[in-house]
Design a protein around this motif. Structure first.
Motif: not given
Length: 193
Positions: A62-63, A66, A116-119, A121-123
Protein backbone atom coordinates in the motif's frame (compact mmCIF):
# COMPACT_ATOMS: atom_id res chain seq x y z
CA UNK A 1 23.15 16.58 28.39
CA UNK A 2 26.70 17.36 27.39
CA UNK A 3 27.68 15.96 24.02
CA UNK A 4 27.90 19.03 21.84
CA UNK A 5 30.01 19.54 18.75
CA UNK A 6 30.10 21.43 15.48
CA UNK A 7 29.38 24.82 16.93
CA UNK A 8 28.11 23.53 20.27
CA UNK A 9 24.87 21.98 19.02
CA UNK A 10 23.37 19.30 21.28
CA UNK A 11 21.69 16.20 19.88
CA UNK A 12 17.95 16.84 19.57
CA UNK A 13 15.03 15.62 17.48
CA UNK A 14 15.33 16.96 13.95
CA UNK A 15 19.12 17.29 14.07
CA UNK A 16 21.51 15.28 11.93
CA UNK A 17 24.44 13.21 13.07
CA UNK A 18 27.15 13.03 10.41
CA UNK A 19 29.74 10.33 11.03
CA UNK A 20 33.24 11.69 11.51
CA UNK A 21 36.12 9.91 9.74
CA UNK A 22 37.14 8.39 13.09
CA UNK A 23 33.85 6.45 13.33
CA UNK A 24 34.80 3.04 11.97
CA UNK A 25 31.81 0.97 13.19
CA UNK A 26 30.50 -0.56 9.93
CA UNK A 27 26.93 0.16 11.04
CA UNK A 28 27.65 3.89 10.98
CA UNK A 29 30.78 4.63 8.90
CA UNK A 30 29.99 7.42 6.40
CA UNK A 31 26.37 7.73 7.55
CA UNK A 32 23.99 10.59 8.14
CA UNK A 33 21.43 9.93 10.89
CA UNK A 34 18.25 11.95 11.40
CA UNK A 35 17.50 12.07 15.13
CA UNK A 36 13.87 11.32 15.93
CA UNK A 37 14.15 11.43 19.71
CA UNK A 38 16.92 12.47 22.09
CA UNK A 39 16.69 13.04 25.82
CA UNK A 40 18.34 11.98 29.08
CA UNK A 41 17.11 8.40 28.57
CA UNK A 42 18.80 7.94 25.17
CA UNK A 43 18.32 8.67 21.49
CA UNK A 44 16.92 7.09 18.36
CA UNK A 45 17.27 7.99 14.71
CA UNK A 46 17.40 6.61 11.19
CA UNK A 47 20.26 6.41 8.71
CA UNK A 48 19.32 8.51 5.69
CA UNK A 49 21.94 7.33 3.21
CA UNK A 50 21.74 3.52 3.13
CA UNK A 51 19.22 2.40 0.49
CA UNK A 52 18.59 -1.33 0.13
CA UNK A 53 17.67 -3.08 -3.12
CA UNK A 54 14.27 -4.10 -1.67
CA UNK A 55 11.30 -2.26 -3.22
CA UNK A 56 8.86 -0.90 -0.63
CA UNK A 57 5.93 -2.40 -2.56
CA UNK A 58 7.33 -5.91 -1.93
CA UNK A 59 7.00 -5.54 1.84
CA UNK A 60 4.39 -2.79 2.24
CA UNK A 61 2.36 -2.82 -1.00
CA UNK A 62 0.00 0.00 0.00
CA UNK A 63 2.89 2.38 0.69
CA UNK A 64 4.99 1.65 -2.41
CA UNK A 65 3.22 4.23 -4.54
CA UNK A 66 3.72 7.17 -2.18
CA UNK A 67 7.33 6.78 -1.00
CA UNK A 68 9.97 9.07 -2.44
CA UNK A 69 12.36 7.92 -5.17
CA UNK A 70 14.09 5.58 -5.07
CA UNK A 71 11.07 3.54 -3.98
CA UNK A 72 13.11 1.15 -1.82
CA UNK A 73 13.49 0.43 1.86
CA UNK A 74 16.37 2.18 3.55
CA UNK A 75 18.52 0.52 6.21
CA UNK A 76 17.60 2.70 9.17
CA UNK A 77 20.09 1.17 11.58
CA UNK A 78 21.07 -2.03 13.32
CA UNK A 79 18.20 -2.14 15.86
CA UNK A 80 14.95 -4.04 15.10
CA UNK A 81 15.81 -4.56 11.43
CA UNK A 82 12.76 -6.79 10.98
CA UNK A 83 10.48 -3.81 11.70
CA UNK A 84 9.64 -0.80 9.54
CA UNK A 85 9.55 2.84 10.54
CA UNK A 86 8.25 5.62 8.28
CA UNK A 87 9.40 9.22 8.41
CA UNK A 88 7.58 11.88 6.40
CA UNK A 89 7.36 15.57 5.65
CA UNK A 90 3.98 17.27 5.74
CA UNK A 91 2.89 19.25 2.69
CA UNK A 92 3.37 22.98 3.26
CA UNK A 93 0.41 24.54 5.04
CA UNK A 94 -1.24 21.23 5.93
CA UNK A 95 -2.62 20.86 9.43
CA UNK A 96 -1.16 17.89 11.28
CA UNK A 97 -3.50 14.94 10.68
CA UNK A 98 -5.43 13.77 13.73
CA UNK A 99 -4.33 10.17 13.20
CA UNK A 100 -1.39 8.49 11.55
CA UNK A 101 1.21 11.25 11.88
CA UNK A 102 3.24 12.23 14.94
CA UNK A 103 5.34 15.40 14.64
CA UNK A 104 9.02 14.95 15.55
CA UNK A 105 10.67 18.31 14.88
CA UNK A 106 10.34 21.00 12.24
CA UNK A 107 8.86 19.45 9.11
CA UNK A 108 9.61 15.85 10.14
CA UNK A 109 7.17 13.35 11.61
CA UNK A 110 6.59 9.65 12.08
CA UNK A 111 3.89 7.89 10.09
CA UNK A 112 1.84 5.03 11.50
CA UNK A 113 2.08 2.34 8.83
CA UNK A 114 -1.09 0.71 10.17
CA UNK A 115 -3.18 3.72 9.14
CA UNK A 116 -4.67 3.42 5.64
CA UNK A 117 -2.62 5.30 3.05
CA UNK A 118 -5.78 7.13 1.93
CA UNK A 119 -6.07 8.77 5.36
CA UNK A 120 -2.81 10.64 4.71
CA UNK A 121 -3.05 11.05 0.92
CA UNK A 122 -2.36 14.61 -0.19
CA UNK A 123 -1.01 15.60 3.22
CA UNK A 124 2.51 14.21 2.94
CA UNK A 125 5.16 15.86 0.77
CA UNK A 126 7.54 12.92 1.05
CA UNK A 127 7.77 9.56 2.81
CA UNK A 128 10.78 7.33 3.43
CA UNK A 129 10.47 3.86 5.00
CA UNK A 130 13.31 2.39 7.04
CA UNK A 131 14.06 -1.17 8.08
CA UNK A 132 15.36 -0.82 11.63
CA UNK A 133 16.71 2.21 13.42
CA UNK A 134 19.75 3.47 15.31
CA UNK A 135 19.53 3.61 19.09
CA UNK A 136 21.69 4.81 21.96
CA UNK A 137 21.23 4.30 25.69
CA UNK A 138 21.39 7.06 28.30
CA UNK A 139 24.58 9.08 27.81
CA UNK A 140 25.92 6.82 25.04
CA UNK A 141 25.41 9.25 22.15
CA UNK A 142 26.75 12.18 24.16
CA UNK A 143 29.89 10.16 24.93
CA UNK A 144 30.36 9.35 21.23
CA UNK A 145 29.92 13.03 20.34
CA UNK A 146 32.41 14.08 23.04
CA UNK A 147 34.89 11.55 21.57
CA UNK A 148 34.51 13.20 18.14
CA UNK A 149 32.64 10.36 16.41
CA UNK A 150 29.74 12.55 15.22
CA UNK A 151 29.18 16.07 13.91
CA UNK A 152 25.79 17.41 15.08
CA UNK A 153 24.22 19.74 12.52
CA UNK A 154 20.75 21.06 11.62
CA UNK A 155 18.66 19.03 9.18
CA UNK A 156 16.90 20.45 6.16
CA UNK A 157 13.67 19.05 4.74
CA UNK A 158 15.39 17.90 1.54
CA UNK A 159 17.79 15.66 3.49
CA UNK A 160 15.10 13.06 4.15
CA UNK A 161 14.20 12.10 0.61
CA UNK A 162 17.12 12.75 -1.69
CA UNK A 163 16.93 10.52 -4.73
CA UNK A 164 20.72 10.04 -4.67
CA UNK A 165 21.84 9.69 -1.07
CA UNK A 166 25.46 8.75 -1.87
CA UNK A 167 26.84 12.27 -1.39
CA UNK A 168 24.48 13.29 1.42
CA UNK A 169 27.21 13.46 4.09
CA UNK A 170 29.46 15.66 1.94
CA UNK A 171 26.58 17.93 0.95
CA UNK A 172 25.41 18.32 4.56
CA UNK A 173 28.93 19.19 5.71
CA UNK A 174 29.50 21.55 2.77
CA UNK A 175 26.60 23.77 3.84
CA UNK A 176 27.90 24.15 7.42
CA UNK A 177 29.65 27.32 8.56
CA UNK A 178 33.35 27.59 9.31
CA UNK A 179 35.85 24.78 9.46
CA UNK A 180 33.21 22.04 9.50
CA UNK A 181 32.60 22.66 5.78
CA UNK A 182 36.23 21.69 5.11
CA UNK A 183 35.43 18.13 6.12
CA UNK A 184 33.25 17.83 3.02
CA UNK A 185 36.39 17.73 0.89
CA UNK A 186 38.34 15.17 2.86
CA UNK A 187 39.31 12.05 0.93
CA UNK A 188 37.80 8.73 2.01
CA UNK A 189 41.35 7.56 2.75
CA UNK A 190 43.31 10.44 4.41
CA UNK A 191 46.59 8.69 3.51
CA UNK A 192 45.87 9.56 -0.14
CA UNK A 193 45.97 13.26 0.68
Amino acid sequence: MSGTTAGGLPPAPGMLLVAAPTLLDPNFADTVVLLLDADDEGAIGVVLNRPTPVPVEEVLPDWGAIVAEPEVLFQGGPVSTEGALAVALLEDGVVVPEAGFRPVAGPFGLVDLDVPVDALAGRLAAVRIFAGYAGWGAGQLEDEIDEGAWYVVPAEAGDLCREDAVDLARDVLRRQPGELAWHSTRPADPDLN
